[in-house]
Every structure is written in structure tokens, then in C-alpha cells.
Design a protein around this motif. Structure first.
Motif, PDB file in Angstrom:
ATOM      1  N   GLY A  13       0.820  -1.215   0.000  1.00  0.00           N
ATOM      2  CA  GLY A  13       0.000   0.000   0.000  1.00  0.00           C
ATOM      3  C   GLY A  13       0.851   1.260   0.000  1.00  0.00           C
ATOM      4  N   GLU A  14       1.927   1.239   0.766  1.00  0.00           N
ATOM      5  CA  GLU A  14       2.827   2.400   0.805  1.00  0.00           C
ATOM      6  C   GLU A  14       3.506   2.618  -0.553  1.00  0.00           C
ATOM      7  N   LEU A  15       3.979   1.526  -1.156  1.00  0.00           N
ATOM      8  CA  LEU A  15       4.635   1.631  -2.460  1.00  0.00           C
ATOM      9  C   LEU A  15       3.657   2.119  -3.533  1.00  0.00           C
ATOM     10  N   LYS A  16       2.450   1.593  -3.483  1.00  0.00           N
ATOM     11  CA  LYS A  16       1.429   1.987  -4.459  1.00  0.00           C
ATOM     12  C   LYS A  16       1.135   3.483  -4.343  1.00  0.00           C
ATOM     13  N   LYS A  17       1.038   3.967  -3.119  1.00  0.00           N
ATOM     14  CA  LYS A  17       0.795   5.392  -2.893  1.00  0.00           C
ATOM     15  C   LYS A  17       1.941   6.228  -3.463  1.00  0.00           C
ATOM     16  N   ARG A  18       3.179   5.796  -3.229  1.00  0.00           N
ATOM     17  CA  ARG A  18       4.347   6.534  -3.731  1.00  0.00           C
ATOM     18  C   ARG A  18       4.363   6.585  -5.257  1.00  0.00           C
ATOM     19  N   ILE A  19       4.066   5.458  -5.890  1.00  0.00           N
ATOM     20  CA  ILE A  19       4.042   5.410  -7.356  1.00  0.00           C
ATOM     21  C   ILE A  19       2.942   6.326  -7.895  1.00  0.00           C
ATOM     22  N   LYS A  20       1.787   6.294  -7.277  1.00  0.00           N
ATOM     23  CA  LYS A  20       0.690   7.167  -7.716  1.00  0.00           C
ATOM     24  C   LYS A  20       1.073   8.631  -7.596  1.00  0.00           C
ATOM     25  N   SER A  22       4.194   9.943  -7.500  1.00  0.00           N
ATOM     26  CA  SER A  22       5.347  10.338  -8.306  1.00  0.00           C
ATOM     27  C   SER A  22       5.090  10.265  -9.805  1.00  0.00           C
ATOM     28  N   ARG A  23       4.286   9.319 -10.242  1.00  0.00           N
ATOM     29  CA  ARG A  23       4.071   9.117 -11.677  1.00  0.00           C
ATOM     30  C   ARG A  23       2.703   9.554 -12.175  1.00  0.00           C
ATOM     31  N   ASN A  24       1.722   9.596 -11.290  1.00  0.00           N
ATOM     32  CA  ASN A  24       0.344   9.883 -11.668  1.00  0.00           C
ATOM     33  C   ASN A  24      -0.095   8.995 -12.838  1.00  0.00           C
ATOM     34  N   GLU A  28      -5.071   2.001 -15.962  1.00  0.00           N
ATOM     35  CA  GLU A  28      -4.540   0.856 -16.710  1.00  0.00           C
ATOM     36  C   GLU A  28      -3.073   0.608 -16.368  1.00  0.00           C
ATOM     37  N   ASN A  29      -2.284   1.666 -16.336  1.00  0.00           N
ATOM     38  CA  ASN A  29      -0.870   1.509 -15.988  1.00  0.00           C
ATOM     39  C   ASN A  29      -0.704   1.087 -14.535  1.00  0.00           C
ATOM     40  N   MET A  30      -1.564   1.590 -13.662  1.00  0.00           N
ATOM     41  CA  MET A  30      -1.469   1.204 -12.248  1.00  0.00           C
ATOM     42  C   MET A  30      -1.724  -0.288 -12.087  1.00  0.00           C
ATOM     43  N   LYS A  31      -2.646  -0.822 -12.894  1.00  0.00           N
ATOM     44  CA  LYS A  31      -2.905  -2.267 -12.855  1.00  0.00           C
ATOM     45  C   LYS A  31      -1.650  -3.040 -13.235  1.00  0.00           C
TER      46      LYS A  31
END
Length: 81
Positions: A13-20, A22-24, A28-31
Motif C-alpha cells: 500500500g505504501e509503495l502503491k501510494k508513492r508510485i501514484k 510520483s508518476r500519476n 490501466e498503468n497502475m494495474k
């Protein structure tokens, strides 16, 4: 393959939040990142080295300096294969 633990799920969850942040990325890409993030979270919480040539792991290493990764494509280049 190691299972995703409860602690790993928290790290995921923490990594997913960071990626969201930093990359927005698009939904589809998040999947596409989901499995990568689960693998990273498992490696982090299990104190294992993840072997991959995927560039997203280098980005994740900035957030968790204890995250150990090895780029297999560099190993192959160094060995001349």
C-alpha cells in the motif's frame, strides 16, 4: 515464490501510494504495476534480493534504501551473454 504477508500488504500500500504520487499513472498503468509492487513488498519484508530488469524497481529503491535489487540484464552483459 513467497506469499504476500500482512506486513507485505502494508508495504504494498505504501509503495502503491508513492508510485501514484510520483508518476500519476492511468488506472490501466497502475494495474500493470500491481504485481511489480507485490513482488517488491514481498522482497522488502522478507529481506530478499529481487532479480529483475524492470526500471520501476530502481524508483522504488529510492523510497526504501534497504530494498535489494539485481538487474539480470547487467549481469548478462558483464558475462558477455
Amino acid at each position: 515464490m513467497l506469499p504476500l504477508s500482512v506486513q507485505g500488504a502494508v508495504v504494498f500500500g505504501e509503495l502503491k501510494k508513492r508510485i501514484k504520487e510520483s508518476r500519476n499513472p492511468s488506472k490501466e498503468n497502475m494495474k500493470k504495476f500491481t504485481v511489480d509492487l507485490m513482488l517488491a513488498a514481498t522482497a522488502l519484508t522478507s529481506e530478499c534480493c529481487l532479480v529483475s530488469a524492470d526500471r520501476v524497481y530502481r524508483e522504488l529503491q529510492r523510497y526504501h534504501t534497504s530494498f535489494k535489487i539485481q538487474d539480470w540484464s547487467i549481469l548478462n552483459a558483464e558475462q558477455g551473454t
